[in-house]
Design an enzyme around this catalytic site. Structure first.
Site, mmCIF file in Angstrom:
data_model
loop_
_atom_site.group_PDB
_atom_site.id
_atom_site.type_symbol
_atom_site.label_atom_id
_atom_site.label_comp_id
_atom_site.label_asym_id
_atom_site.label_seq_id
_atom_site.Cartn_x
_atom_site.Cartn_y
_atom_site.Cartn_z
ATOM 1 N N GLY A 61 73.946 1.732 -4.086
ATOM 2 C CA GLY A 61 74.698 0.603 -4.403
ATOM 3 C C GLY A 61 74.436 -0.219 -5.716
ATOM 4 O O GLY A 61 75.345 -0.505 -6.285
ATOM 5 N N GLY B 272 73.600 -3.900 0.121
ATOM 6 C CA GLY B 272 72.631 -2.951 -0.277
ATOM 7 C C GLY B 272 72.752 -2.634 -1.839
ATOM 8 O O GLY B 272 72.544 -1.314 -2.288
ATOM 9 N N TYR C 115 70.703 8.435 13.735
ATOM 10 C CA TYR C 115 71.253 8.057 12.340
ATOM 11 C C TYR C 115 72.784 8.858 12.227
ATOM 12 O O TYR C 115 73.436 8.057 11.878
ATOM 13 C CB TYR C 115 70.571 8.540 11.164
ATOM 14 C CG TYR C 115 70.739 8.669 9.784
ATOM 15 C CD1 TYR C 115 70.686 7.353 9.065
ATOM 16 C CD2 TYR C 115 71.447 9.649 9.309
ATOM 17 C CE1 TYR C 115 71.250 7.289 7.881
ATOM 18 C CE2 TYR C 115 71.827 9.446 7.882
ATOM 19 C CZ TYR C 115 71.728 8.197 7.297
ATOM 20 O OH TYR C 115 72.326 7.987 6.002
#
Ligand SMILES: NC(=O)c1ccc[n+]([C@@H]2O[C@H](COP(=O)([O-])OP(=O)(O)OC[C@H]3O[C@@H](n4cnc5c(N)ncnc54)[C@H](OP(=O)(O)O)[C@@H]3O)[C@@H](O)[C@H]2O)c1
Length: 266
Positions: free
Chosen positions: A25, A19, A165
């Site tokens: 990232g 990512g 999540y």
């Protein structure tokens, strides 16, 4: 400059950042390139990978030769196997991994479909697990290394709109603890970071209305949203030898948010 100058710290080291096309990232890849590392970034989309590479190379022309982009969906173990093969062919070994790729769908429990549940688990939990599993032989070939998992502040509190999540990120916290103790004997450290509200593409997708940012900002004791760089600095520390006695830990990077929530709750 001293011998510990940041620009030399990662010379001859190879670090994988999943990512790496945007947000934390990309910010981590930028710091690693500046510190002399060979950097491999991944994402799902060739155009986004090319854009990230262009951006990084324009900022650091000398780093262009040390950057490799690989299209790989972390939710697909076959992609991760191919990624590991590519890294092996190009570099032979790996010294560090930032398992960062993740998706954030914030919905109350009643609205979560099976598709959203599966996708969130596939990317955030299964993806992180198999990223580490496929990287292990490459880390062992280097004689050890450092793995950093991107968790979240959400499992550190109750957040009604993010049950799935937060649960995937709780799994990531657990992975850092268990893998860290399990792999210590092989010279591999595993830690996690738990970012708070960080102003990235994901944050703007979850909170698209700028008017909603002010109350969020006001809830943070340090009075601002986090920047991707705030997290990247900690990740680079955990990937470096400066943290060589730290494993199985989580570092919360949230401007004081979690302690503030706990103080209110208490
Ligand atoms: N922003 C926050 O407030 C916050 C807070 C706590 C934790 N986090 C965590 O931080 C991590 C990074 O997010 P960010 O905030 O920096 O958001 P971002 O800018 O949206 O970056 C997400 C990255 O993950 C990649 N990605 C998503 N799904 C993927 C998949 N299936 N396979 C491979 N790559 C994939 C994206 O690449 P492509 O789209 O190019 O494929 C992109 O590079 C995530 O794990 C997120 O859960 C974020």
């Amino acid at each position: 400059m001293t011998d510990n100058a940041p620009s030399r710290e990662f010379a001859d080291r190879t670090i994988l950042v999943t990512g790496g096309t945007s947000g934390m990232g990309l910010a981590t890849a930028r710091l690693l390139l500046a510190a002399g590392a060979q950097v491999v970034i991944t994402g799902r989309d060739d155009a986004r990978l090319a854009r990230a590479a262009e951006q990084l190379t324009a900022e650091q022309p000398a780093g262009g030769d040390r950057l490799l982009t690989v299209r790989a969906d972390v939710a697909v173990p076959a992609d991760l196997a191919r990624l590991a093969d590519t890294v092996r062919e190009r570099h032979g070994t790996l010294d560090g991994v930032f398992a960062n790729a993740g998706v954030g769908v914030f919905q109350p429990a009643a609205d979560v479909t099976e598709g959203v549940f599966d996708h969130t688990v596939d990317v955030n939990f299964k993806g992180v697990f198999f990223t580490v599993q496929h990287a292990l032989p490459l880390l062992e070939a280097a004689g050890g290394g450092s793995v950093v998992l991107n968790a979240s502040w959400t499992p550190h509190r109750g957040l009604p709109d993010a049950p799935v999540y937060a649960a995937t990120k709780a799994a990531v916290l657990s992975l850092a603890r268990t893998l860290g103790t399990g792999l210590a004997g092989r010279g591999i450290r595993v830690n996690s970071v738990s970012p708070g509200f960080i102003a990235t593409e994901m944050f703007h997708a979850i909170v698209p209305d700028p008017a909603a940012h002010e109350p969020i900002r006001a809830s943070v004791p340090l009075g601002r949203l986090g920047r991707a760089e705030d997290v990247a600095e900690t990740v680079v520390f955990l990937l470096s030898d400066r943290s060589s006695y730290i494993t199985s830990q989580d570092i919360v990077i949230d401007g004081g948010l979690v302690p503030a929530v706990q103080a209110v709750a208490g």
